[in-house]
Write a protein that holds these residues in place. Structure first.
Motif, PDB file in Angstrom:
ATOM      1  N   ASP A 150       7.018  55.532  80.169  1.00 19.69           N
ATOM      2  CA  ASP A 150       7.600  54.346  80.786  1.00 19.69           C
ATOM      3  C   ASP A 150       8.177  54.659  82.158  1.00 19.69           C
ATOM      4  N   PHE A 151       8.878  53.699  82.737  1.00 16.32           N
ATOM      5  CA  PHE A 151       9.370  53.848  84.109  1.00 16.32           C
ATOM      6  C   PHE A 151      10.528  54.841  84.214  1.00 16.32           C
ATOM      7  N   THR A 152      11.143  55.201  83.079  1.00 15.85           N
ATOM      8  CA  THR A 152      12.195  56.227  83.108  1.00 15.85           C
ATOM      9  C   THR A 152      11.616  57.609  82.845  1.00 15.85           C
ATOM     10  N   ALA A 153      10.283  57.710  82.777  1.00  7.91           N
ATOM     11  CA  ALA A 153       9.579  58.960  82.455  1.00  7.91           C
ATOM     12  C   ALA A 153       9.850  59.407  81.025  1.00  7.91           C
ATOM     13  N   THR A 154      10.208  58.457  80.174  1.00  2.72           N
ATOM     14  CA  THR A 154      10.354  58.732  78.745  1.00  2.72           C
ATOM     15  C   THR A 154       9.007  58.553  78.064  1.00  2.72           C
ATOM     16  N   THR A 155       8.603  59.534  77.270  1.00  2.24           N
ATOM     17  CA  THR A 155       7.350  59.426  76.527  1.00  2.24           C
ATOM     18  C   THR A 155       7.609  58.641  75.253  1.00  2.24           C
ATOM     19  N   ARG A 156       6.936  57.528  75.117  1.00  3.14           N
ATOM     20  CA  ARG A 156       7.058  56.668  73.935  1.00  3.14           C
ATOM     21  C   ARG A 156       5.852  56.916  73.023  1.00  3.14           C
ATOM     22  N   VAL A 157       6.078  56.946  71.730  1.00  2.00           N
ATOM     23  CA  VAL A 157       5.048  57.378  70.777  1.00  2.00           C
ATOM     24  C   VAL A 157       4.971  56.415  69.601  1.00  2.00           C
ATOM     25  N   ARG A 158       3.771  56.097  69.179  1.00  2.00           N
ATOM     26  CA  ARG A 158       3.493  55.452  67.887  1.00  2.00           C
ATOM     27  C   ARG A 158       2.534  56.372  67.126  1.00  2.00           C
TER      28      ARG A 158
ATOM     29  N   VAL B  23       9.570  46.811  77.346  1.00  2.00           N
ATOM     30  CA  VAL B  23       9.571  48.240  77.678  1.00  2.00           C
ATOM     31  C   VAL B  23       9.367  48.466  79.171  1.00  2.00           C
ATOM     32  N   GLN B  24       8.858  47.443  79.886  1.00  2.00           N
ATOM     33  CA  GLN B  24       8.733  47.581  81.336  1.00  2.00           C
ATOM     34  C   GLN B  24      10.088  47.517  82.029  1.00  2.00           C
ATOM     35  N   CYS B  25      11.114  47.101  81.289  1.00  2.00           N
ATOM     36  CA  CYS B  25      12.462  46.978  81.858  1.00  2.00           C
ATOM     37  C   CYS B  25      13.481  47.649  80.941  1.00  2.00           C
ATOM     38  N   MET B  26      13.065  48.739  80.290  1.00  2.00           N
ATOM     39  CA  MET B  26      13.902  49.362  79.275  1.00  2.00           C
ATOM     40  C   MET B  26      14.394  50.731  79.721  1.00  2.00           C
ATOM     41  N   LEU B  27      15.664  51.015  79.415  1.00  2.00           N
ATOM     42  CA  LEU B  27      16.241  52.319  79.685  1.00  2.00           C
ATOM     43  C   LEU B  27      16.026  53.240  78.493  1.00  2.00           C
ATOM     44  N   GLN B  28      16.483  54.488  78.645  1.00  2.00           N
ATOM     45  CA  GLN B  28      16.256  55.492  77.616  1.00  2.00           C
ATOM     46  C   GLN B  28      16.936  55.136  76.289  1.00  2.00           C
TER      47      GLN B  28
ATOM     48  N   ASP C 141      17.160  52.163  75.081  1.00  2.00           N
ATOM     49  CA  ASP C 141      16.555  50.901  74.649  1.00  2.00           C
ATOM     50  C   ASP C 141      17.255  49.667  75.197  1.00  2.00           C
ATOM     51  N   THR C 142      18.186  49.845  76.129  1.00  2.00           N
ATOM     52  CA  THR C 142      18.798  48.714  76.805  1.00  2.00           C
ATOM     53  C   THR C 142      17.782  48.079  77.745  1.00  2.00           C
ATOM     54  N   VAL C 143      17.696  46.759  77.718  1.00  2.00           N
ATOM     55  CA  VAL C 143      16.799  46.039  78.618  1.00  2.00           C
ATOM     56  C   VAL C 143      17.584  45.632  79.858  1.00  2.00           C
ATOM     57  N   THR C 144      17.044  45.947  81.022  1.00  2.00           N
ATOM     58  CA  THR C 144      17.740  45.683  82.276  1.00  2.00           C
ATOM     59  C   THR C 144      17.815  44.187  82.551  1.00  2.00           C
ATOM     60  N   PRO C 145      18.764  43.764  83.387  1.00  2.00           N
ATOM     61  CA  PRO C 145      18.847  42.347  83.759  1.00  2.00           C
ATOM     62  C   PRO C 145      17.522  41.860  84.344  1.00  2.00           C
ATOM     63  N   GLY C 146      17.119  40.715  83.910  1.00  2.00           N
ATOM     64  CA  GLY C 146      15.838  40.177  84.369  1.00  2.00           C
ATOM     65  C   GLY C 146      14.685  40.518  83.447  1.00  2.00           C
TER      66      GLY C 146
END
Length: 866
Positions: A449-457, A480-485, A487-492
């Protein structure tokens, strides 16, 4: 074995060659509905007659289908207008890319008399192979007449003799031009298809030419619509085609036939009128355009009995109803040989014309062929061959394009399985991988994702096979396009909507570093797809892939990337009371660059284990060695194409981390894990081939460097490395040959090392941003204003830097680079405005969250995640 499913997959997924289309409008006018009514996507009507188009079945059908293209439902024509306008304003390139998905190559009649269209080369960025030209002979003639009438003639020169010589010379030049693959005549619009196969005498032609000149002016231009002259243009073109074909050069002549606007004589639009001309020039390939509707059977007859005639199936899609489209296909197949049928969209002005034509044609073709298979007229193998020929192979052969279709058959459901019933025995990438790894039980699908966190399923193998077969989809919240590490979703950001993970099977790696007793598993990277299954704007891997493709198709430049993994091995410090990790210390102390000390020797077994693990995965390190900071080592990966190189980088980092964990250590990519030690980077090597325009490419990167580092140095911690004298790339935007104190080190022609990259960046976005800068440089043909720097630019005086063109300091903080990015419209235009908007939101919110922490808490938080 073959099945109707395999026929469906081929028809819906086989790449196509569009053998007749026109230029798209530029973004500036694509929503100017007064000049370019959008209703024209399904109608040939003009003016007041076009107002009635909104009540036609073809347009109402288009309304219901276009919601899939736009990614939003359309209930009426106003919804279509609103969605089109929004796409044009926010991401016109994205709309074009969606509309041309599956198009391998375009053959453009690019001589529309309109200055508001894009050049034929512009279209290259959206197709697999560069666009080719179809030369419209009447447009050539009109252009020559304007040129001739703009200059004085010698007293003994006649207009006819000058025109005759110039027209024949223009045909010769087009014949010699590799970008030109054919010619086109619109004589159907001018004087009808009853073309005299024999040339009239010079006096008649001279009089015809003078009447043409009398009907126009140098300012207004000259419309060539005199029958003797129009017939002569066609005759001369066919004579030259015949002559050059004997020398091995094959460039067909296309004729507009059938359907057209009210400028056409519908009676004389019947291709049957061409029969004498076809017979007169039996060695000249002739293409009857637009299904000759409503004279499809007449055209099919000509293609049946004359070996030099081909029938194009375009334009009627999407201009007529579903039933009419299917009827036209059935009439085309009545007696026409399959190898004489070609596909085209007649796409023009609006991207939707391409999308609707391709969608409706694939639907109609499947309906008709499946019906013939079910009734026993075709078997499935014959039907699949017919579809592939019409979509791709016939045009490829006729126009001598020498293209290869990149089509991968699906995994066929119900095919024989391995003895453990795990995987189909097919030749596809997944089947080949599982043949080599028959013990695999789970597949990890990943994205970054945009925070360089690797997300896995993680999926059991049988479920993943269903995903690969496209029997099921895995939806992920668009949040997830607006998510922090955390799992907080950014404003907007919104929790509404989702994208779908599509595995890139070329990125499959076996997970060799998992600790026992974990079951055998593999990792695969994924693309993001929309609800409609098209590439989703904002997907980092798609963004990078699009830029790499554009560099190749637009500028004939190929790219390789290579990476250096700098990592610090740490020992965890735990609380005696709770056992929790409270901090970290370096795994070695007596440590320096490329030296072997007592401490570094203790790490050799771990380093070798990492290398051996990567070897089993097919990732071959070029070298590894101790770096400068305590506990710091470097692993150098081999070069590869950008996506493959980054996929290998991600896999290698995961191996380094997992092997370290097995030995009780933490491996971190933190840019500066210890305040007094050397920082850790992710030096990125990029090379372009050929290197002829390397200065232009580099100029684009340097011009946008302050914005690019928002992606390559994406944490506040990253800027702790921006210091002079520590081999981190200095503090100024500069380059130098083998200068390790410049942010860009030139290594050889077309090959650079970019030092302003670190391990907390999303590597797909980091490389995409660098290549986007180069793409801008090429597109704008920039000059390299920054001269070579042989020292640390920070050690120069202001005057010395200015003399070298070094005027831009590197951003000193993430806030500075994000501010630069927010103002960089050119870079945003390449990467996508939506992606950049979400990225800025995420990085600003992430920075605010981290800066609110105490220094020690923030450091621990980052070390545990990167």
């Amino acid at each position: 074995m073959d099945s109707l499913d395999s026929l469906h997959h081929l028809i819906q997924n086989h790449p196509l060659i569009d053998n007749h289309a026109h230029n798209l409008l530029s973004c500036d006018v694509a929503a100017d509905y007064d000049s370019y009514p959008l209703e024209s996507i399904t109608s040939e009507a003009h003016g007041r007659a076009l107002e009635n188009a909104r009540t036609t079945l073809p347009l109402l059908r288009a309304v219901n289908q276009l919601g899939e293209l736009y990614g939003t439902p359309c209930a009426n024509w106003d919804d279509v207008l609103a969605a089109h306008t929004r796409w044009v304003q926010e991401d016109y390139d994205g709309l074009v890319r969606r509309s041309l998905e599956g198009t391998h190559m375009l053959l453009l009649d690019d001589l529309l008399s309109d200055e508001d269209v894009e050049s034929y080369e512009w279209h290259d960025q959206f197709t697999s192979s560069p666009t080719k030209r179809i030369v419209r002979i009447e447009a050539v003639a009109a252009s020559l007449l304007r040129d001739i009438m703009s200059v004085e003639r010698k007293p003994d020169e006649s207009v006819w003799s000058i025109f005759r010589a110039k027209f024949l010379d223009a045909l010769d030049h087009a014949m010699a031009d590799p970008a030109v693959v054919g010619f086109k005549s619109v004589i159907c619009y001018r004087t009808g298809l009853d073309v005299n196969p024999y040339s009239p005498d010079e006096d008649l032609l001279t009089a015809s030419l003078h009447r043409t000149l009398d009907s126009g002016t140098r300012k207004s231009g000259y419309r060539v619509e005199e029958k003797p002259l129009n017939d002569w243009l066609v005759q001369q073109t066919l004579k030259l085609i015949t002559f050059r074909k004997r020398a091995g050069v094959v460039k067909p002549l296309q004729f507009h036939t059938g359907l057209g606007d009210n400028d056409i004589n519908l009676v004389k639009a019947n291709p049957a009128y061409l029969q004498p001309l076809i017979a007169q020039y039996p060695d000249a390939p002739i293409v009857l355009l637009h299904s000759a509707y409503p004279y499809t059977r007449d055209a099919g007859y000509l293609a049946c009995v004359y070996p030099n005639v081909y029938l194009d199936l375009g334009e009627v899609f999407p201009m007529v109803s579903r039933e009419a489209e299917e009827k036209i296909l059935r009439e085309s197949l009545e007696i026409t040989p399959i190898n004489r049928l070609l596909w085209s969209t007649d796409g023009h002005f609006f991207p939707e014309t391409y999308w609707l034509a391709n969608k409706q044609f694939r639907q109609a073709l499947e309906t008709v062929l499946v019906d013939y298979v079910e009734k026993g007229d075709y078997n499935i193998t014959q039907a699949k061959a017919a579809a592939a020929d019409i979509l791709f192979h016939n045009s490829n052969k006729l126009y001598s394009l020498n293209q290869t279709a990149q089509y991968t058959p699906e995994i066929i459901q119900g095919a024989p399985l391995l003895s453990d019933a795990r995987v189909s025995q097919t030749s596809d990438l997944l089947g080949a991988f599982l043949q080599k790894n028959p013990d695999i039980e789970y597949i990890w699908m990943q994205w970054i994702d945009f925070t360089a966190t690797t997300r896995v399923r993680i999926f059991p193998l049988q479920e993943f096979i269903r995903i690969a077969r496209k029997e099921r989809r895995i939806g992920i919240s668009l949040a997830v396009q607006c998510m922090l590490q955390d799992d907080t979703v950014t404003p907007g950001g919104s929790t509404t909507g989702q994208f779908y993970m599509e595995p890139d099977l070329s990125s499959l790696y076996r997970n060799e570093s998992m600790a026992a007793p974990a079951a055998a598993s593999a990792t695969v990277m994924s693309f993001w797809r929309s609800e409609e299954g098209v590439p989703l704007n904002g997907c980092p891997r798609t963004t990078l892939g699009n830029i790499v493709t554009k560099l190749h198709t637009t500028h004939n430049i190929d790219v390789l990337c290579g990476f250096e993994i700098e990592v610090v091995f740490l020992k965890p410090l735990t609380s005696h009371q709770t056992g929790e990790v409270t901090g970290y210390a370096s795994a070695t102390k007596n440590h320096s660059w490329s030296q072997m000390t007592a401490d570094t020797r203790k790490m050799i077994p771990i380093l070798e284990e990492i290398n051996q693990t990567l070897e089993t995965m097919g990732i071959h390190l070029q070298q590894f060695h101790a770096e400068s900071a305590p506990g710091q080592f470097e692993f150098i990966l081999p070069p590869a194409t950008p996506l493959a190189a980054i996929d290998a980088l991600v896999a290698a980092r995961q191996v380094v981390t997992a092997v370290a964990e097995r030995h009780g250590l933490r491996a971190t990519l933190h840019p500066r894990p210890f305040p007094n030690g050397a920082g850790s980077a992710a030096h990125t090597h990029i090379s372009i081939t050929p290197p002829a325009r390397e200065d232009v490419f580099l100029a684009g990167i340097l011009n946008h460097y302050s914005s690019i580092v928002a992606f390559t140095m994406s944490q506040d911690a990253s800027y702790e490395r921006v210091r002079s004298g520590i081999w981190s790339g200095s503090e100024w935007v500069a380059w130098g040959f083998q200068n390790r104190e410049a942010p860009v080190r030139k290594i050889e022609p077309g090959h650079w090392e970019f030092k302003s990259v670190d391990g907390v960046a999303n590597p797909y976005l980091a490389v995409a941003a660098l290549l986007a800068g180069g793409l801008i440089g090429l597109g704008e043909n920039l000059s390299l204003a920054v001269k070579e720097c042989t020292v640390d630019a920070s050690h120069l005086t202001s005057a010395e830097r200015a003399a070298l063109g070094i005027t831009t300091p590197l951003p000193k903080s993430l806030a500075e680079s994000l501010a630069a990015l927010s103002e960089d419209e050119a870079l945003q235009g390449i990467l996508g405005g939506g992606l950049v908007k979400n990225y800025l939101s995420v990085k600003r919110a992430e920075s605010e969250r981290l800066q609110s922490m105490a220094d020690d808490k923030r450091q621990l938080w980052l070390l545990e995640r990167y």
